[in-house]
Every structure is written in structure tokens, then in C-alpha cells.
Design a protein around this motif. Sequence first.
Motif, PDB file in Angstrom:
ATOM      1  N   ASN A 427      56.967  -3.728  -4.274  1.00 28.47           N
ATOM      2  CA  ASN A 427      58.033  -4.295  -5.102  1.00 28.47           C
ATOM      3  C   ASN A 427      58.116  -3.603  -6.450  1.00 28.47           C
ATOM      4  O   ASN A 427      59.200  -3.294  -6.948  1.00 28.47           O
ATOM      5  N   SER A 430      59.688  -0.204  -6.024  1.00 31.27           N
ATOM      6  CA  SER A 430      61.131  -0.281  -5.758  1.00 31.27           C
ATOM      7  C   SER A 430      61.934  -0.583  -7.015  1.00 31.27           C
ATOM      8  O   SER A 430      63.117  -0.234  -7.106  1.00 31.27           O
ATOM      9  N   GLU A 431      61.318  -1.207  -7.993  1.00 32.02           N
ATOM     10  CA  GLU A 431      62.014  -1.541  -9.241  1.00 32.02           C
ATOM     11  C   GLU A 431      61.745  -0.541 -10.355  1.00 32.02           C
ATOM     12  O   GLU A 431      62.621  -0.287 -11.194  1.00 32.02           O
ATOM     13  N   ARG A 439      62.270   4.791  -5.346  1.00 33.45           N
ATOM     14  CA  ARG A 439      62.747   3.402  -5.318  1.00 33.45           C
ATOM     15  C   ARG A 439      63.368   3.068  -3.966  1.00 33.45           C
ATOM     16  O   ARG A 439      63.152   1.981  -3.422  1.00 33.45           O
ATOM     17  N   ASP A 441      62.786   4.568  -0.963  1.00 29.50           N
ATOM     18  CA  ASP A 441      61.753   4.525   0.078  1.00 29.50           C
ATOM     19  C   ASP A 441      60.960   3.227   0.006  1.00 29.50           C
ATOM     20  O   ASP A 441      60.633   2.622   1.036  1.00 29.50           O
ATOM     21  N   ALA A 442      60.637   2.800  -1.214  1.00 30.77           N
ATOM     22  CA  ALA A 442      59.859   1.575  -1.374  1.00 30.77           C
ATOM     23  C   ALA A 442      60.665   0.354  -0.941  1.00 30.77           C
ATOM     24  O   ALA A 442      60.126  -0.563  -0.304  1.00 30.77           O
ATOM     25  N   GLU A 443      61.953   0.339  -1.252  1.00 33.78           N
ATOM     26  CA  GLU A 443      62.780  -0.817  -0.866  1.00 33.78           C
ATOM     27  C   GLU A 443      62.913  -0.906   0.651  1.00 33.78           C
ATOM     28  O   GLU A 443      62.820  -1.989   1.247  1.00 33.78           O
ATOM     29  N   TYR A 446      59.692  -2.137   2.080  1.00 32.91           N
ATOM     30  CA  TYR A 446      59.483  -3.567   1.829  1.00 32.91           C
ATOM     31  C   TYR A 446      60.248  -4.417   2.844  1.00 32.91           C
ATOM     32  O   TYR A 446      59.741  -5.436   3.330  1.00 32.91           O
TER      33      TYR A 446
END
Length: 678
Positions: A427, A430-431, A439, A441-443, A446
Motif C-alpha cells: 500500500n 502504491s501511494e 506505483r 505495479d504495487a497497486e 495489491y
Amino acid sequence: MSKRKTIDAFFKKKDVSNSEIRTPVAVAVETNVDTLMPDEHQLEEIDRDPGSRKQICEFPINKQDEIRRAYLKESPYQPKNIDYPYNDDTHRHRFQLSWFESHKDWLEYSPSMDAIYCLPCYLFSKKPIGRPGSDAFISTECARWLAFQACAFRGHDESLDSKNRGNFIELIKFASTFNDKVASVVLENAPRNAKYTSPTIQKEILHILASNVRNAIREEIGDAKFCILVDEDRDESKREQMAIILRFVDKNGFIKERFFHVVHVRDTTALTLKKEICVVLSRYNLHIENIRGQGYDGASNMRGEWNGLQALFLKECPYAYYVHCMTHRLQLALVTASREVRVVHQFFDHLTNIINIVVGSSKRNDELQYAQGEQIENMIASNEIETGRGANQIGTLQRAGDTRWGSHFQSICSLIKMFDATCKVINTISEEGANYKQRGDAEGAYQVFTSFEFVLILHMMKEIMGITNILCQALQQHSQDLLNAMHLVSTTKSLIQKLRDDGWESLLASVISFCGQHEIDIPDLNACYTKARGRYRHQDEALTTIEHHLRIDIFTVAIDFQLQELNSRFCELTADLLTLSSALNPKDAFRSFKIGDICNLAENYYPQDFTEHEICLLKHQLQHYELDVTKHPDFQNMGTISELCRGLEISGKSKFYHLIDRLIRLVLTLPVSTATTE
């Protein structure tokens, strides 16, 4: 004049045109030492025992050369008609008479000290420190320690001006700090040809140590039959190296797998590998006809039915039975099963991606551990977990390796344990990621990570791989026997089948509970399941519920592929050889014991190890054995044939039932895996 000329030969400079290095001892031996001998009355000062004689430096300086010539005339002291005592170690080693033959030019033995000595070191070294040739033995001890610790010897810069001259020289320098004489004799004042620190000397010492180890292994094998375990791979210098392991049962009934040799090979063709293996075995008087097992991986050059390495050995020794490494079989079965099921294959891709995102940098890994620490503190405060020494350790996510299936299980377990901390880090990325790619890839990770389907597969694979991991770890034990390995394969299949038949409800309940704890949306399992293929669903597509999809299309299919691969990879373990061998298994109070099967095993599969007369005697021994050993309380709780072998040896029954003991040892020689070779 001729006398002076001969003496000068001791100190003659080496001819640079001659590549052979000639030591002072070699030069002296080549001369006519008869003309240099002292008078007979001087020989009374010569003590042949190297453990009690005076040092050269203790003689008058004008007589030292004469004493050296006298010792050269007498040759090394090698008493042969004595009993060499055993040491007090557990392995009970002692001096071997054969060493005089292999080192006849320099080796000496002291009966008074039960120790070996080097004659050249005694004659030509500087003033020793407590024993003949101490400066040479200091180098030798440093080499032995580095070899035992598997440390590199050489340094990048070994010049006198270097601050770090490599482990070998630096260790000698360290040893010199405890004795000034070592520093002056070994490092400072020793002649350049007697420092015993050059790379050539280092390699020679290592070669001698390796030969001693191999000779000890050869002695340990004795007359026992043995199995060869072989694997080859490239080293850091891109040279093909072949590792050879010998598996055998020692005199005390223990299964041993001894690393014997690493051989450089030009190529990896079966013929080349066989030639190099035969060279190594013949060098140590290990005969090919005594091979009773071969263990390799599944490469075509190894297991090829016609031209593979196992086939070439079978032509010369038809009783060298080949067993494809069971650990490799399990690996192939699990990998194939994971790739055949689409959702499981995608799961492992997502798993790798998530772990790479979270622990891809030291900063993110620190954030993960900090979040995990906060979670543990909160759970301790709310009495959700107990405290104790070694409990609640902060760890990190484990990456899965392609060739180590056990690492996949560890990876899944670590992710479940650190689920909340992982969510928090993803999280944050992503932020607050450095760029849009991080961001994005992380979102995406998640969304996958917190989906109900991903959590279900995560727990399902933990259950499946928890079962197979026990088998994987057991197969890698060098003391494992093939019969017990067969039993473990059978129990693994049974447990996976039980999970398929009865495990869905409990799995689903644990997944729902986990999602509730971690605030993951739980879908209506009775709702209709639709594939995300567009706005419309085909009208002829059968209506299925989400639960039906999860249970049938994922859970059942994944387990069915797992069972199918296990049955396919391990089907040949039902061969007659192993079926008959199971009659020796003491498991369940000798439930499988059958005299007929055991006799057939010896007669059909080991005819070279039993004469016709011994086959007849074996039947009568088995009749006594059935009434004695199988009913004896000391043997009732044994679960493996290796335990049985040890029990027979300890109780002394191996001597009475020597033919049965011989057959048990032959079966134990069969390989299980090449884990030791790997």
C-alpha cells in the motif's frame, strides 16, 4: 678433489634449463654416499627412532654433515614387523603399512611416539621448534585447517608489500604471533626453496590430504559392495566438473555416503563420464563388478536406456541397478503439476512478483520488518499470541528457487505469516512510489494479493506442499533406504488423496476465517460464477456457483494433477526388485516377511553374491530367523530396514544370520537420491 666435488653437489644451483625441481635429498641420493660415510665408530651416535633421536643441530657443527650422510645411507626408518596401535578416537585410526610403499623415500615411523616423521625435514630444516621439520608441519597444519573449513588459500596480491597476502600466508603469520621462532624460521630466515608457502606446495599438501581421505574411505569400504552417485555441473570458471559419491554399508551397519572425488571432464557424454569414473575407481582398487547401484538425475546422458551412463555400466556389471533420483522425480512431479493447472501457474507468477516488489530493496525490506514488529507488539498486547524465548521472531519473505521445491513451501509460509505487514508495504509503495511504474505495479499486486481466490490458492498450496515437503526432506537424508522411501511415497499419495476427498470444507473454513481477520472481501459463494471475458456470457454455458468453481476447477483439478504426476513419476518403484525387497522390511512387526520372496530376491537379483549352496543355506537361516528375530521384542518396533541392519549388528545376530545380513546390506546399498552429490 672428487670428495669436494661430490659435497658441492649438495649446494649446486639448479640448472634453469631443467624444468624438474631437485631437492637436496634427491641430489644426495643420486650421489655415491658410500664414499662420504663416516667411520664405523661414529654410527653409534645414530638413533634410528625419529621420535627419540637427537636433532642435527645438537651435534657438533663439524660432525653434522657426516651425521646427515649416515642417515642418508641408512634410509628412512620404516619398522614393519610390529603392531601399530589404534588411536583413542571414535573412528579408531592407526598407521598403515602400505604408506611405506607409497612414501618410501621420505616417510619414517616412531614406535616410541606412535607418530610419523619426514626424513628430509629432519636432515635439512633449520633449527626445529620441538620436533623435526616443525616449520614444514606449521604450513601443513594451516593448509589442513583451511581445507577443513573450505576456505580459499590464495590472495589477489601475495607480495611482501601486500596488506593481505591471502588466507594461507596470513594464517601462518597469525600462528607465528604465538612463537617468535616460527616467525623467524618459517617467514623470515627460511631459504626460498624451504618456506613451504608457494602455490605449488599448497596444492601438493592439498593433494596429499585428499589422498589420505580417499584412502581412509577406501579402507572404510573394505570388501563391501557399493553404489556410485554421480552428478556433473559447471564451476565458476565454466569447466565441467563431475562429483562422485560412494554409498555403502559399513562394518557397523550404518549407511554411508562419502564424497570421493571431483573430476574435470572434457564433455558430458556418457562414454566420457564412464571412462573418468573407471579411472578413479581403479586407482583405489574399487572394482566395477562390485557396484550394486547407480544413482543419477534424469538427464538423457545419465539415464539413457541404450547409451546412457547407467546402460554402459550395466553392460559390464548387470547387477549395478539404476535408480532415478527420487528427489528429482518429486521435483519434476510438483513443477509439472503446477504448470499444468492454469490458475496455480498464475498464482506462482503473482507470488514471485509480490515478493520481488516487497523485498526488492533494503529500504522496503526494512519497512516490512518494521511493520511486522508493530503487528507482533499489538498481538502481544491483545494476548493473541504467547511470548517466550525464540518466539515471534521478525523475519522476511522467502524467495522460491526453481530447483528447490522446498523453497516454494517456505515462501508460502512466510507470506501467510507476514500477510498484514506485506499489505501495508505494498500500500505504501502504491501511494508513495518513486515513479508511476512502481506505483502501478504495487497497486496491481495489491488487488491480486487481497483477492479471495488468491488467498484460497495460497492456503491450498500450503496444505498440498506441506504434505510433499515431508517427503522431499526425507528423501534428502543420506541414511535413507529405498524401501522406506517407497513407503513415504505411498503415504504421501494417501494423504493427498485424503485431502482431495475430505479436505475442502476445512480448507474453505480456514480461508474464510483468514479473510475475516485481514479484512478481505468474502464473495457470496452461492452466486453464479462468470468468467471475465466481456460483457456477455454464452447462453449455453452451464451455470455454476463460485464455490463450485473454486472446489472443482481449482481445488480438485490441482490435486488430481498432483496425484497423476506422482503416480506417473514413481510407478516403476513397483518393480519386482523392490517388491521382493519389501519382504525384508521390519515395519509393522515384519508383516511383509516372506521366505519365498527373500530367496527369490537373492537368487534372481544377486546371483553373483550368493552361490547355489548359499541359496539353500539362506532358506534354512530364514526359517530360524522367522522364529527368532521377527518375534524378538527388540526388533518389534523397528520401522526401516536400516534400523534392522543396525539391530542385527548390535545384537550379534548378524554373524549367525550372515546370509540374511548380506542381503539386507545389498538392498541398503541401492540409492535413493543424489542429494549428497548435489
